[in-house]
Design a protein around this motif. Structure first.
Motif, PDB file in Angstrom:
ATOM      1  N   CYS A   1       0.768  -1.137   0.073  1.00  0.00           N
ATOM      2  CA  CYS A   1       0.177   0.059  -0.202  1.00  0.00           C
ATOM      3  C   CYS A   1       0.877   0.990  -0.269  1.00  0.00           C
ATOM      4  O   CYS A   1       0.563   2.810  -0.939  1.00  0.00           O
ATOM      5  CB  CYS A   1      -1.225   0.308   1.033  1.00  0.00           C
TER       6      CYS A   1
ATOM      7  N   ASP B   1      -3.986  -1.366  -5.051  1.00  0.00           N
ATOM      8  CA  ASP B   1      -4.911  -0.892  -4.243  1.00  0.00           C
ATOM      9  C   ASP B   1      -4.687   0.641  -3.851  1.00  0.00           C
ATOM     10  O   ASP B   1      -5.067   1.184  -4.571  1.00  0.00           O
ATOM     11  CB  ASP B   1      -4.721  -1.703  -2.727  1.00  0.00           C
ATOM     12  N   CYS B   2      -3.602   0.861  -3.069  1.00  0.00           N
ATOM     13  CA  CYS B   2      -3.166   2.726  -3.001  1.00  0.00           C
ATOM     14  C   CYS B   2      -2.991   3.215  -3.825  1.00  0.00           C
ATOM     15  O   CYS B   2      -2.036   2.265  -4.707  1.00  0.00           O
ATOM     16  CB  CYS B   2      -2.209   2.671  -1.736  1.00  0.00           C
ATOM     17  N   SER B   3      -3.277   4.317  -3.630  1.00  0.00           N
ATOM     18  CA  SER B   3      -3.014   5.858  -4.649  1.00  0.00           C
ATOM     19  C   SER B   3      -1.672   5.657  -5.493  1.00  0.00           C
ATOM     20  O   SER B   3      -1.077   5.498  -6.437  1.00  0.00           O
ATOM     21  CB  SER B   3      -3.036   7.310  -5.164  1.00  0.00           C
TER      22      SER B   3
ATOM     23  N   ALA C   1      -7.667   2.572  -6.092  1.00  0.00           N
ATOM     24  CA  ALA C   1      -6.908   3.855  -6.262  1.00  0.00           C
ATOM     25  C   ALA C   1      -7.654   4.587  -7.416  1.00  0.00           C
ATOM     26  O   ALA C   1      -8.363   4.930  -7.635  1.00  0.00           O
ATOM     27  CB  ALA C   1      -5.938   3.412  -7.101  1.00  0.00           C
TER      28      ALA C   1
ATOM     29  N   TYR D   1      -2.726   9.730  -2.158  1.00  0.00           N
ATOM     30  CA  TYR D   1      -4.435   9.265  -1.836  1.00  0.00           C
ATOM     31  C   TYR D   1      -4.388  10.429  -0.651  1.00  0.00           C
ATOM     32  O   TYR D   1      -5.660  11.246  -1.683  1.00  0.00           O
ATOM     33  CB  TYR D   1      -4.307   7.675  -0.887  1.00  0.00           C
TER      34      TYR D   1
ATOM     35  N   TYR E   1      -5.766   5.906   7.223  1.00  0.00           N
ATOM     36  CA  TYR E   1      -5.402   4.393   6.664  1.00  0.00           C
ATOM     37  C   TYR E   1      -6.178   3.571   7.727  1.00  0.00           C
ATOM     38  O   TYR E   1      -6.269   3.781   8.985  1.00  0.00           O
ATOM     39  CB  TYR E   1      -3.808   3.366   6.159  1.00  0.00           C
TER      40      TYR E   1
ATOM     41  N   GLY F   1     -10.490   4.870   2.857  1.00  0.00           N
ATOM     42  CA  GLY F   1      -9.788   4.726   3.376  1.00  0.00           C
ATOM     43  C   GLY F   1      -9.848   3.609   4.981  1.00  0.00           C
ATOM     44  O   GLY F   1      -9.108   3.199   5.421  1.00  0.00           O
TER      45      GLY F   1
END
Length: 451
Positions: free
Chosen positions: A131, A157-159, A182, A231, A283, A309
């Motif tokens: 991530c 998943d995470c940007s 994302a 993100y 997160y 998130g």
């Protein structure tokens, strides 16, 4: 092996059968065997040899080759490898198992249908994006692409890590990525050459929706903290700009890291602003959860504004204190497809309605349908067919109907994949999307409405 078992029979009169058909063996090894191509070679072989062979001889050889052609795919067709890259460790590790399982549900559905590229099966290779560690994510993706030779990737998943994988590995190698989660607005403008898509909408829209909800609930002065990455910064900017545009006041903006042990300094600064509520764009398993716990412990804040998130059962389970009145947004819809997927997911041991599970199923489904539409595992063909299967025209396809969609595509028809999240890809592959507004009551997330 089947080809060379046939060759000695047909070579008795010096006919070089193995040279005429050798190409089919190499194609079988890569999963690209084609009955049409085999039949074309077969016809050409008999055209060249028909004057030197008796009618009975031709019929005997034709019967033998036809039998071999029916057996060949079962022996030679390799599984199609598809990659899933998500943060199985790191700040959203409590969310990714259900996301991966949802994607695998779609891949299994396609395999079990017997309709994918003439009956081929999918084998899944997982990789850990972490991530937040771009270097580790890039290395993991490179293994998927160069060593495992996946045809496409569901993820990341995470940007931040998604951007790194797309720029450094996927796009240069011509591998399609479809991310379920994302959401950074910056991903809308990367030079993806048509290889990057996402089934979750951009935070450019989430920030606007969340700002409208916040003002609508009567909060006119907020403090904001965000995870210090693509993100968090993208979502924070979107929310702040929209909120101020609606007349709201932002009294403090403080970034935070994911892996600190003590967040008292950040919380102290936010508290000093005098804002009545804190927006936490972080997160659920690292950083954001500790900001909330520190705020509750110090009495700085007792209500919070959350985004995708931070939405997860782990938050309610691990926070010591009452979060009642906390609200936020997460991509979601109350559509027929969402209800159908929730039932499927529950039956497979996946939490129905969990964050980004529907988007993960849909991302995998789009990869499968694009492959079928292109008639090949060729990576470029997959990319060029994603938008065609995601949008009109075509027969609408819901969760659990991948077999039906594969049959339609195999017959030359068109499909419009709706899926679990009302898929409609706009622009170069952006999800238009909708959002669920939630509120915490006791130790549970409750749905307020959809936007």
């Amino acid at each position: 092996n089947m080809i060379f078992l046939l060759a000695p029979v047909l070579n008795r009169k010096g006919v070089r059968f193995e040279n005429s058909f050798k190409f089919t063996l190499s194609q079988c090894k890569t999963g690209e065997w084609s009955p049409v191509a085999f039949n074309h070679k077969l016809s050409y072989f008999f055209f060249l040899k028909r004057r030197s062979m008796s009618k009975n001889s031709i019929l005997k050889k034709l019967a033998l080759i036809a039998a071999g052609a029916m057996i060949l795919p079962a022996f030679a067709a390799a599984d199609i490898k598809m990659g899933i890259i998500l943060g199985f460790t790191g700040p959203i590790e409590s969310l990714t198992p259900d996301m991966a399982n949802s994607a695998e549900l779609a891949f299994k559905e396609a395999s079990d249908s017997g309709q994918l590229l003439g009956g081929q099966k999918i084998s899944v290779v997982r990789a850990d994006s972490t991530c937040i560690d771009a270097a580790a994510a890039t290395a993991a993706a490179e293994r998927l692409i160069t060593s495992d030779k996946v045809a496409g990737i569901m993820g990341a998943d995470c940007s931040g890590v998604t951007t790194a994988i797309a720029n450094n590995v996927a796009v240069p190698n011509g591998v399609t990525m479809i991310s379920p989660s994302a959401t950074s607005p910056a991903l809308s403008t990367i030079a993806d050459n048509g290889y990057f898509f996402r089934t979750a909408p951009s935070d450019a829209r989430q920030g606007q929706v969340l700002a409208e909800i916040t003002v609508g609930r009567g909060f006119n002065d907020v403090a904001v903290t965000f995870i210090n990455n693509d993100y968090g910064k993208g979502l924070s900017d979107s929310f702040i700009n929209a909120y101020k545009g609606l007349g709201g006041k932002v009294s403090a903006v403080v970034p935070h890291e994911a892996d600190k042990a003590d967040f008292s300094a950040e919380v102290g600064t936010l508290d000093a602003s005098g804002a009545s509520i804190l927006a936490v764009f972080g997160y659920v398993d690292q950083g954001g959860n500790h900001i909330i716990q520190s705020s509750l412990d110090s009495g700085a804040f007792d209500k919070f504004i959350l985004a995708d998130g931070m939405y997860g059962d782990a938050l309610l389970k691990n926070i010591d204190g009452d979060l009642s009145g906390t609200f936020g947004t997460v991509p979601g819809t109350d559509s027929k497809g969402a209800a159908s997927f929730a039932e499927m997911a529950t039956g497979a041991g996946i939490k129905g309605g969990g964050p980004y599970t529907g988007e993960s199923y849909d991302a995998a489904a789009l990869l499968v349908l694009a492959m079928q539409s292109g008639g090949s595992t060729n990576r470029a063909a997959i990319a060029s067919n994603v938008l065609a299967v995601a949008n009109t025209p075509g027969e609408k396809i819901m969760p659990g109907e991948l077999g039906k969609a594969l049959r339609i595509l195999a017959g030359g028809g068109a499909v419009d994949y709706v899926g679990a999240t009302n898929v409609e890809l706009v622009g170069g592959g952006e999800a238009s999307g909708s959002y669920k507004e939630f509120e915490v009551k006791g130790k549970a997330f409750t749905t307020v409405r959809f936007h």
